[in-house]
Design an enzyme around this catalytic site. Sequence first.
Site, mmCIF file in Angstrom:
data_model
loop_
_atom_site.group_PDB
_atom_site.id
_atom_site.type_symbol
_atom_site.label_atom_id
_atom_site.label_comp_id
_atom_site.label_asym_id
_atom_site.label_seq_id
_atom_site.Cartn_x
_atom_site.Cartn_y
_atom_site.Cartn_z
ATOM 1 N N SER A 132 0.660 -1.894 -0.144
ATOM 2 C CA SER A 132 -0.034 -0.134 0.282
ATOM 3 C C SER A 132 0.820 1.359 0.012
ATOM 4 O O SER A 132 0.922 2.094 -0.325
ATOM 5 C CB SER A 132 -0.605 0.047 0.875
ATOM 6 O OG SER A 132 -0.445 -0.066 2.424
ATOM 7 N N THR B 285 -4.112 -8.829 2.121
ATOM 8 C CA THR B 285 -3.672 -7.461 0.963
ATOM 9 C C THR B 285 -3.054 -6.455 0.755
ATOM 10 O O THR B 285 -2.599 -6.777 0.263
ATOM 11 C CB THR B 285 -4.105 -8.541 0.430
ATOM 12 O OG1 THR B 285 -5.417 -7.429 0.247
ATOM 13 C CG2 THR B 285 -5.484 -9.948 0.612
ATOM 14 N N CYS B 286 -3.511 -6.062 1.789
ATOM 15 C CA CYS B 286 -2.646 -4.437 1.557
ATOM 16 C C CYS B 286 -1.372 -4.601 1.574
ATOM 17 O O CYS B 286 -1.065 -3.271 1.145
ATOM 18 C CB CYS B 286 -3.656 -3.952 2.055
ATOM 19 S SG CYS B 286 -5.730 -3.495 1.492
ATOM 20 N N PHE B 287 -0.598 -5.371 2.540
ATOM 21 C CA PHE B 287 0.524 -5.400 2.835
ATOM 22 C C PHE B 287 1.012 -6.724 2.765
ATOM 23 O O PHE B 287 2.222 -6.856 3.009
ATOM 24 C CB PHE B 287 0.239 -5.202 4.427
ATOM 25 C CG PHE B 287 -0.697 -3.828 4.952
ATOM 26 C CD1 PHE B 287 -1.839 -4.223 6.115
ATOM 27 C CD2 PHE B 287 -0.013 -2.474 4.811
ATOM 28 C CE1 PHE B 287 -2.827 -3.258 5.788
ATOM 29 C CE2 PHE B 287 -0.570 -1.155 5.379
ATOM 30 C CZ PHE B 287 -1.650 -2.051 6.114
#
EC number: 2.3.2.26
Length: 816
Positions: free
Chosen positions: A761, A783-785
Site C-alpha cells: 500500500s 492483502t494490502c500489506f
Amino acid sequence: MGSNLPAQPNLRLTIIAADGLYKRDVFRFPDPFAVATVGGEQTHTTSVIKKTLNPYWNEMFDLRVNEDSILAIQIFDQKKFKKKDQGFLGVINVRIGDVIDLQMGGDEMLTRDLKKSNDNLVVHGKLIINLSTNLSTPNTNQANGLHRSHVQSSTSSGLVPQVAPSSSHPAASGAAPVDPSASNPSLNPQRVPSTTRPSSTAAPASAAGAAASNTHGSRTNLSSFEDSQGRLPAGWERREDNLGRTYYVDHNTRTTTWTRPSSNYNEHAQRSQREANMQLERRAHQSRMLPEDRTGANSPNLPESSQQAHTPPAGGSANAVSMMATGATTAGTGELPPGWEQRTTPEGRPYFVDHNTRTTTWVDPRRQQYIRMYGQNANGTNTTIQQQPVSQLGPLPSGWEMRLTNTARVYFVDHNTKTTTWDDPRLPSSLDQGVPQYKRDFRRKLIYFRSQPALRIMSGQCHVKVRRNNIFEDSYAEIMRQSASDLKKRLMIKFDGEDGLDYGGLSREFFFLLSHEMFNPFYCLFEYSAHDNYTLQINPHSGVNPEHLNYFKFIGRVVGLAIFHRRFLDSFFIGAFYKMMLRKKVSLQDMEGVDEDLHRNLTWTLDNDIEGVLELTFSVDDEKFGERRTIDLKPGGRDIPVTNENKAEYVELVTEWKIVKRVEEQFNAFMSGFNELIPADLVNVFDERELELLIGGIADIDVDDWKKHTDYRGYQESDEVIQNFWKVVRSWDAEQKSRLLQFTTGTSRIPVNGFKDLQGSDGPRRFTIEKSGDPAALPKSHTCFNRLDLPPYKSYETLEHKMSIAVEETLGFGQE
C-alpha cells in the site's frame, strides 16, 4: 433396367445439404453442386452454392426407381467442373431396396459419409438426403422452375447447373467467415456451419438439424440449444467461433466453456467442474513464460525511481548479484595523477576533473576504490565474480554522475531519467550474470516510464464501488462517468457489502476479477485466438452490441488505469494486439496467432510458384451476420489477378486486412480510452513483449524467488513452521500456488522482476509471514500489506490442511 421401372415417378429425393467438404485450394472455397443419377439414365442437378464447405440446397427431385435401383449422388466444384477431375468432392451410392420399402411406403432421412472416386482423390464430409414415397405435396423445385432433368448415359457430359445468385468474382480468404451465431443479439443464434479446416470437428451443421427434424425437406435449423447429443441443459447455449470451434455458454452464470455440459446436469457438480476447468486454464496460462526468464532472483535490485535526482537510494541490496564499494585503501594525499585537477562546488564539496577524458567525479583518484561484484556458484554460496579499481573503468556515460552515501557507499544518478541506482553503468557485467538483456532494458525503460509527470498520481481520491456479482456493469458505469483526470487520483475500490479500506489489496482484487469478466467471450467483445484458447483478440463481429465501441473505450480505460496505478490484468492478448497498441506494422508472422491456416497458406504462396495454380485476386470474402460480401484489398482489387510478381503485396494486404482493418473501429475506440490515461509517446518506449509484461506481469511463480524475498515476524527461517510452510508451497501445483498468492497479495500476478518488486500500500513491500493466531484457527491474510498471519501449527499435515481450506474456501477480502 429401364424396362423394370414404373412409368411414373414413385420416389422423391430431397438433397438437403453437405457438411465439411474438403477444401482443395489453398485460398478459394469451392462452389459445390450435386448431381443425382439413377442407373445412369435419370440425372438431376442442384443449383450451385457459392464459396462454402457446407452447402445447403434443400432441393427435391422425383425419381422412377425399383428396389434394385442404385442412386448415385456426386458433388463437384463448379469452378473446376471442366477440368480433368471435374472438381470432384465426393460421392455416395445407395441401393433403394436397402433403405426404403417401396411397396409399404415410407420416409427415410439418410446421412452418409462421402466416398472417394476411382481417382482416389481425398474427400471429406457428409451428405444429408431424404427419400420419401409421399409425392402428394407439390415439388417446390418444379414450382419455382428449378427442376433440371437430363436423360443421358453419363454424368460427365457437360452438365451446366444453375448458379445461385452470388458474386462471380474469385476471392481469396484462407479462413471461413465468422459464424454469426457467435454474436447474435437475441442470444439464440441459428448455427450456420462454417469451418476453415479440411476436417470438420464441429457439431453437425444446421442442415443436419433439418435432417433430424423434417421429413419433407423444408428448412428447419438445429437450434443453438441442442446438438447431435440432444438438448442442452436449461440455460445453456451452443455457439461456434470463427475458427469452427464449438463452445458452450452458460447463461445461468454468464460463463463459457469448451466442454459440453453433461445430460444429467447438476448445478453444483457443473459449478465445481467449471471452477476446475478455470483453474486448469489458469494453470496453462501461467505456464506461459519466456524460457530464459527464470533468473528474476538474480537481477539487481534497483530502487524505485526518484522524483529528485539528488535523492540517494535507500536500503541495502539483498540480491544474488550485488555491487559493493569498499572504503579507501590508501590515503588521499600526495600529488594528483597527471591530467587531474581538484575543484570545489559552491557548497564546498570537492570534486575532481580528469582533463585526459574531460570528465568529472566525486572520487579522489588517489583513494584507490574497488568495485566488487558477487554472484552465486552452483552450491548457492557467494563467490567473487569481478574486482577492479574504479579508476580503470573509464568515464561515466553522458548524463550520469557518481555520488556517495553517508556510509561511503557509491550510487549513481542518471540525470537523463532523473533516477538513481546502485549499479555502475560502466559495469554491464554486474547485470549480465544470468540476466537477459531484454530484462535489463525493460527495467530501465520502466523506471523512465514511471518517472514521467504524466504518470504521477494526482492529489485526491477516486472512489469506485462495485458488486462482485455485477462487476462488469458496475465498473463500466463507475469508470465511464469519471473524467480521465479523476481516474488519475488515488484509486479507492469498495466492494459492496464488504468492510475494508483499500490500501492496494482491494484494487488488485478489482482488476483481477474485472479482467476475467470483461474479456469473457460471453460478451462477444473478445474471442480466443487461433493459437490457443486463452490468449485473446478483438471479435470482428462485436457490433452485434450497438454499444460495443463504448465498451471498447471502457476496456481501454481499464487497461490504462491498471498500468497507471501499477496493477496487473489477468489476461493476455495475441502478439499483434500489442504491436497495434504501439502503432507498429503487423507482419505475416503475426498472422499465426490470428489464423493458423491462413498463415500457412500465405507462407506457401510466397514460397511457391502460383501461376496456373491459384486463381486469386486482390480481394477477400467476408461474412457478417449471414451476409457475404467481397472486399477489395485495393481499388478495383477484385479485377486484379495475383501473380508471382505482385503476390508479396497481396500477402501484405491480406495480413493487414485480417489483423487490423476488420477490427479498426473497435481498436481505435480501445486506444482512445487507453490514451486518456497513458500517453502514446510514453508507452512507445516499450516493445510489444515488454508491453505484455507491463500489462500482465510475469506469469510464473518461482518459489525460490518467493522464499528469498520473504520477511518474518515472530518466526525465523529455520523454524519448523516456516520449513513446513515452504514445503507445502513446493508440493502444490501451479494453480494452488497461484491461489495462495491471490489469497495473500490480492492477485495471482507478480511484478515483472520477481518478488523483490512486490508492491504494497505504501510502495515496495516484501511478502511477510507473521506469527499470529491460534493453532486451531485458519491463516489470515492482509492483502494490502502482502502479509500472511500464520498460526504456529504443530505438524506439516495440520498446516497443509489449514492452508488449503483458507486458500480454497476464502472469497471475501476483509482488511484491517
